[in-house]
Design a protein around this motif. Structure first.
Motif, PDB file in Angstrom:
ATOM      1  N   LEU A 152       0.842  -1.196   0.000  1.00 16.47           N
ATOM      2  CA  LEU A 152       0.000   0.000   0.000  1.00 16.47           C
ATOM      3  C   LEU A 152       0.881   1.251   0.000  1.00 16.47           C
ATOM      4  N   PRO A 153       1.043   1.902  -1.155  1.00 13.44           N
ATOM      5  CA  PRO A 153       1.900   3.098  -1.222  1.00 13.44           C
ATOM      6  C   PRO A 153       1.332   4.248  -0.393  1.00 13.44           C
ATOM      7  N   THR A 154       2.236   5.087   0.068  1.00  8.38           N
ATOM      8  CA  THR A 154       1.849   6.265   0.853  1.00  8.38           C
ATOM      9  C   THR A 154       2.533   7.498   0.276  1.00  8.38           C
ATOM     10  N   MET A 155       1.948   8.649   0.567  1.00  8.01           N
ATOM     11  CA  MET A 155       2.529   9.929   0.164  1.00  8.01           C
ATOM     12  C   MET A 155       3.260  10.520   1.368  1.00  8.01           C
ATOM     13  N   LYS A 156       4.429  11.093   1.128  1.00  7.69           N
ATOM     14  CA  LYS A 156       5.251  11.615   2.214  1.00  7.69           C
ATOM     15  C   LYS A 156       5.598  13.071   1.932  1.00  7.69           C
ATOM     16  N   GLU A 175       7.581  16.301   1.863  1.00 11.17           N
ATOM     17  CA  GLU A 175       9.006  16.619   1.888  1.00 11.17           C
ATOM     18  C   GLU A 175       9.283  17.999   2.457  1.00 11.17           C
ATOM     19  N   LYS A 176       8.484  18.988   2.078  1.00 12.52           N
ATOM     20  CA  LYS A 176       8.708  20.329   2.621  1.00 12.52           C
ATOM     21  C   LYS A 176       7.470  21.189   2.421  1.00 12.52           C
ATOM     22  N   LYS A 177       7.409  22.255   3.195  1.00 15.17           N
ATOM     23  CA  LYS A 177       6.344  23.244   3.090  1.00 15.17           C
ATOM     24  C   LYS A 177       6.963  24.603   2.816  1.00 15.17           C
ATOM     25  N   GLU A 178       6.341  25.348   1.917  1.00  8.97           N
ATOM     26  CA  GLU A 178       6.823  26.685   1.577  1.00  8.97           C
ATOM     27  C   GLU A 178       5.696  27.690   1.730  1.00  8.97           C
ATOM     28  N   ARG A 179       6.036  28.851   2.196  1.00  9.43           N
ATOM     29  CA  ARG A 179       5.067  29.932   2.338  1.00  9.43           C
ATOM     30  C   ARG A 179       5.120  30.799   1.084  1.00  9.43           C
ATOM     31  N   VAL A 180       4.025  30.829   0.338  1.00  9.82           N
ATOM     32  CA  VAL A 180       3.926  31.642  -0.876  1.00  9.82           C
ATOM     33  C   VAL A 180       2.801  32.644  -0.671  1.00  9.82           C
ATOM     34  N   GLY A 181       3.171  33.864  -0.335  1.00  5.24           N
ATOM     35  CA  GLY A 181       2.154  34.857  -0.026  1.00  5.24           C
ATOM     36  C   GLY A 181       1.380  34.449   1.201  1.00  5.24           C
ATOM     37  N   SER A 182       0.067  34.335   1.047  1.00  7.96           N
ATOM     38  CA  SER A 182      -0.792  33.940   2.163  1.00  7.96           C
ATOM     39  C   SER A 182      -1.048  32.440   2.196  1.00  7.96           C
ATOM     40  N   ARG A 183      -0.458  31.704   1.263  1.00  8.68           N
ATOM     41  CA  ARG A 183      -0.712  30.263   1.175  1.00  8.68           C
ATOM     42  C   ARG A 183       0.502  29.466   1.608  1.00  8.68           C
ATOM     43  N   THR A 184       0.228  28.265   2.134  1.00 11.67           N
ATOM     44  CA  THR A 184       1.281  27.297   2.442  1.00 11.67           C
ATOM     45  C   THR A 184       1.249  26.210   1.380  1.00 11.67           C
ATOM     46  N   VAL A 185       2.323  26.080   0.624  1.00 10.87           N
ATOM     47  CA  VAL A 185       2.408  25.104  -0.461  1.00 10.87           C
ATOM     48  C   VAL A 185       3.158  23.881   0.045  1.00 10.87           C
ATOM     49  N   ARG A 186       2.514  22.715  -0.043  1.00  8.26           N
ATOM     50  CA  ARG A 186       3.123  21.461   0.404  1.00  8.26           C
ATOM     51  C   ARG A 186       3.661  20.699  -0.808  1.00  8.26           C
ATOM     52  N   LYS A 187       4.878  20.216  -0.684  1.00  5.85           N
ATOM     53  CA  LYS A 187       5.500  19.457  -1.766  1.00  5.85           C
ATOM     54  C   LYS A 187       5.788  18.041  -1.281  1.00  5.85           C
ATOM     55  N   TYR A 188       5.283  17.067  -2.042  1.00  2.00           N
ATOM     56  CA  TYR A 188       5.393  15.664  -1.659  1.00  2.00           C
ATOM     57  C   TYR A 188       6.433  14.952  -2.517  1.00  2.00           C
ATOM     58  N   GLY A 189       7.055  13.943  -1.935  1.00  2.00           N
ATOM     59  CA  GLY A 189       7.980  13.102  -2.670  1.00  2.00           C
ATOM     60  C   GLY A 189       7.222  12.069  -3.486  1.00  2.00           C
ATOM     61  N   PRO A 190       7.938  11.188  -4.169  1.00  2.00           N
ATOM     62  CA  PRO A 190       7.271  10.148  -4.967  1.00  2.00           C
ATOM     63  C   PRO A 190       6.429   9.225  -4.091  1.00  2.00           C
ATOM     64  N   THR A 191       5.293   8.813  -4.621  1.00  2.04           N
ATOM     65  CA  THR A 191       4.405   7.908  -3.890  1.00  2.04           C
ATOM     66  C   THR A 191       4.996   6.502  -3.911  1.00  2.04           C
ATOM     67  N   GLN A 192       5.337   5.975  -2.728  1.00  2.00           N
ATOM     68  CA  GLN A 192       6.019   4.685  -2.628  1.00  2.00           C
ATOM     69  C   GLN A 192       5.454   3.886  -1.458  1.00  2.00           C
ATOM     70  N   THR A 193       5.716   2.587  -1.488  1.00  2.00           N
ATOM     71  CA  THR A 193       5.398   1.762  -0.322  1.00  2.00           C
ATOM     72  C   THR A 193       6.478   1.975   0.737  1.00  2.00           C
ATOM     73  N   ALA A 194       6.139   1.603   1.977  1.00  3.03           N
ATOM     74  CA  ALA A 194       7.136   1.691   3.047  1.00  3.03           C
ATOM     75  C   ALA A 194       8.342   0.808   2.741  1.00  3.03           C
ATOM     76  N   LEU A 195       8.100  -0.356   2.127  1.00  2.00           N
ATOM     77  CA  LEU A 195       9.205  -1.249   1.781  1.00  2.00           C
ATOM     78  C   LEU A 195      10.173  -0.580   0.814  1.00  2.00           C
ATOM     79  N   MET A 196       9.669   0.117  -0.194  1.00  2.00           N
ATOM     80  CA  MET A 196      10.544   0.792  -1.155  1.00  2.00           C
ATOM     81  C   MET A 196      11.420   1.837  -0.469  1.00  2.00           C
ATOM     82  N   ARG A 197      10.862   2.549   0.510  1.00  2.00           N
ATOM     83  CA  ARG A 197      11.662   3.547   1.229  1.00  2.00           C
ATOM     84  C   ARG A 197      12.709   2.881   2.116  1.00  2.00           C
ATOM     85  N   VAL A 198      12.354   1.738   2.711  1.00  2.00           N
ATOM     86  CA  VAL A 198      13.321   1.015   3.535  1.00  2.00           C
ATOM     87  C   VAL A 198      14.479   0.514   2.674  1.00  2.00           C
TER      88      VAL A 198
END
Length: 386
Positions: free
Chosen positions: A311-315, A317-340
């Motif tokens: 079951l892949p999950t989204m992780k 990676e970082k958050k950036e403040r752009v004006g009044s918004r918070t932009v979230r950036k995610y890494g590649p969608t992978q299973t926990a095994l792939m990250r291990v």
């Protein structure tokens, strides 16, 4: 010239004249032209253009670009995979398909090559649109109580800066059936911050002995060393026994806690309590002593494999403040095994063992085994009436 002729009649007469005009010879064409000029009052050149004009083909307007997939063919296998994989979002479902499609063909039936290719090539938005008819609503509830021991001695953690596996957020989830009376059981739920590796255990109660009694087993089964634990302020965690356990490891395990009543401090585990616990064990009451060996056998085996291998999950990676918004950036969608497997801190022997275990498994067979064991647990939880 008939000035009272309606436009509909005019077009019907022209259609018949046009058909004759197209098949007539030169002499007969001149006679047809004379008839049209006299009947409608057209100039001779206008009559020629009217008789040579072909009726326009009306193409219906379709908003957006045309669809290059057939929902009737793609939805049946996609829905089976989506349900077996715990109804993931389009982003996670797209990451599931390379593993689950071959297993679907081995487990159910072989797909046409164009259907298989269309599913693998579909975007996450397309997958979400295809599944609109199948989506349902789910509720979510939780229960906890704050602890009062050792708070001043346990440091508070509000964010993670470590970039290595082995640091776990943990929580407990009540299996109380809506009645919190401390005679029901609990689920221990933990997730590794770096790899999203999940750990589950059943607890007959929230005593210090119940929680600490599972820690050695959990540490032995993790594919990486245990380096840190972070909990809420519940009494099952904030106690002398768990503090001594963490301090007595070699090397010591860092033990931190969140701020009281600030669930965002433990966002990683809070979002797992539904997908890891509620989806499988629901909101029913578990208070029979006989169910806990069965639950823990499931959590150590088939359910652990399904959550971490398939079951892949989204992780984030970082958050950036752009004006009044918070932009979230995610890494590649992978299973926990792939990250291990991508972690340098994990030994090659462990990686080899995990790859072999994964290669020997079919996700549909694992899902069926989970369902079979859940049925056995339910039979013990609700024995038949005499």
């Amino acid at each position: 010239m008939n000035t009272q002729m309606s436009e509909i009649t005019r077009q019907e007469v022209l259609a018949k004249k046009r058909d004759r005009y197209g098949r007539a010879g030169k002499e007969h064409k001149a006679k047809i032209l004379d008839e049209v000029v006299e009947l409608f009052g057209y100039h001779r050149k206008a009559a020629i253009r009217a008789l040579q004009r072909r009726p326009e083909v009306v193409v219906p307007f379709v908003r957006g670009r045309p669809k290059d997939y057939d929902p009737d063919r793609l939805l049946p296998p996609l829905k089976v995979i989506w349900l077996a994989a715990l109804q993931p979002c389009g982003e996670r479902l797209k990451a599931c398909l390379p593993d689950w499609l071959p297993a679907y063909e081995a487990d159910h039936h072989r797909l046409d090559a164009d259907v298989r290719q269309a599913l693998l090539a579909a975007s996450r938005a397309t997958l979400d649109r295809l599944l609109i008819p199948a989506r349902g609503a789910h509720r979510r509830r939780a229960a906890t109580r704050p602890g009062s021991l050792l708070r001043s001695e346990i440091p508070i953690r509000t964010e993670w800066t470590e970039n290595a596996p082995g640091f776990l957020e943990m929580d407990t989830v009540a299996l109380c059936g809506g009645t919190l009376d401390d005679r029901h059981g609990w689920m221990f739920d933990a997730v590794d911050i770096h790899t999203t590796w999940s750990v589950l255990r059943g607890l007959p109660n929230r005593s210090e002995a119940s929680v600490c009694g599972q820690m050695d087993d959990i540490q032995a089964r993790l594919p990486f060393p245990l380096r840190g634990l972070d909990s809420d302020n519940g009494g099952e965690f904030i106690n002398h026994q768990l503090v001594r356990y963490c301090a007595g490891r070699t090397p010591p395990v860092a033990f931190t806690r969140s701020r009281p009543y600030r669930k965002n401090d433990q966002a990683h585990i809070e979002q797992k309590n539904y997908t890891n616990v509620r989806l499988w064990f629901g909101y029913e009451r578990y208070d029979q002593a006989e169910v806990w060996p069965l639950i823990n056998a499931l959590c150590r085996g088939a359910l652990d494999q399904l959550l971490n291998y398939f079951l892949p999950t989204m992780k984030l990676e970082k958050k950036e403040r752009v004006g009044s918004r918070t932009v979230r950036k995610y890494g590649p969608t992978q299973t926990a095994l792939m990250r291990v497997l991508a972690c340098a801190e994990v030994s090659e022997a462990t990686k080899t063992r995990l790859r072999a275990e994964r290669a020997a498994l079919n996700p549909f067979a694992v899902r069926r085994e989970v369902d079979r064991q859940l049925q056995a647990i339910e039979a013990v939880r609700r024995p038949p009436e005499p």
